[in-house]
Scaffold this active site. Sequence first.
Site, PDB file in Angstrom:
ATOM      1  N   ASP A  36       0.858  -1.171   0.000  1.00 16.58           N
ATOM      2  CA  ASP A  36       0.000   0.000   0.000  1.00 16.58           C
ATOM      3  C   ASP A  36       0.910   1.242   0.000  1.00 16.58           C
ATOM      4  O   ASP A  36       2.092   1.130   0.336  1.00 16.58           O
ATOM      5  CB  ASP A  36      -0.860  -0.057   1.269  1.00 16.58           C
ATOM      6  N   ASP A  38      -0.118   5.059   1.101  1.00 15.15           N
ATOM      7  CA  ASP A  38      -0.276   5.953   2.258  1.00 15.15           C
ATOM      8  C   ASP A  38      -0.149   5.194   3.573  1.00 15.15           C
ATOM      9  O   ASP A  38      -0.822   4.191   3.787  1.00 15.15           O
ATOM     10  CB  ASP A  38      -1.643   6.642   2.206  1.00 15.15           C
ATOM     11  N   ASP A 207      -1.750  -0.787   5.843  1.00 18.92           N
ATOM     12  CA  ASP A 207      -2.058  -0.223   7.166  1.00 18.92           C
ATOM     13  C   ASP A 207      -3.539   0.052   7.387  1.00 18.92           C
ATOM     14  O   ASP A 207      -3.934   0.463   8.466  1.00 18.92           O
ATOM     15  CB  ASP A 207      -1.301   1.097   7.370  1.00 18.92           C
TER      16      ASP A 207
HETATM   17 MG   LIG Z   1      -2.693   3.077   3.646  1.00 20.20          MG
END
Ligand SMILES: [Mg+2]
Length: 257
Positions: A36, A38, A207
């Site tokens: 991922d 961000d 996350d």
């Molecule tokens: Mg993220």
Amino acid sequence: MGSGLSGHAGGLLIDTDLRSALDRVAALSPLLVASDYDGVLSPIVPDPAAAVPDQAALAALRRLGELPATHAVAVSGRSLAALTSFVGETDEITLVGTHGAEESGLEVSGDLRNRVRELQSTLGAVARQHPGAAVEEKPIGAAFHYRHVTRPAEAAAAARAVAEASGARTISGKMVVECLFGDANKGDAIRRFVGRLSAAATVYLGDDTTDEDAFAVLGEADVGIKVGYGDTRAAYTVAGQPDVAGVLEYLLERRTS
Ligand SMILES: [Mg+2]
């Protein structure tokens, strides 16, 4: 920290279980290393438009992508254009935007384009009622960011109501409501790469809640790593974004040794 942690060359700490898992997949080919953006390849910052990459993490992913039988992918909820503007044009890392919907150009029909525009303008009206909110336009929808509003729950509920009324699907992330037409998700994107590459193993780092779709498609041979604590389907966790470079560097070191 407990006795289950060991240092490595980067000076950061990686759980011994995660180290063993990375040791194991480092020997498998083809290897898919996907992450991922961000909060993983980039620290979370107050202004989503300023999400500059963690250069060490990105460099390690890029170097993994250069290795034989190793494919590096960055998957993001952001549009491919936005992701490319942060990461830069790159041959070593395949960039995938809008939760997997955008990879090699997205065909958007005229009818869908009108619905997307209408949704974006309605969300814009919601944002004006909640100063601090921002609408990030995407080819098949929009992301409604509400980190800076005074009544976040109310703003998020209003954005979800607007999206649902327009027939878009919503995904709740960290202070963002993704409103998308169609059913792209990061799990489908990962499955597509695994099939295309005949990957023997996949390493995935994420996350956020949208990364759970990717963790869910991983099998026994794979290594899912949740960045930050919280409920997750991932088998491994690291404390936070600053640990990501260490994980990727460790994998790189093992795969090149
Ligand atoms: Mg993220």
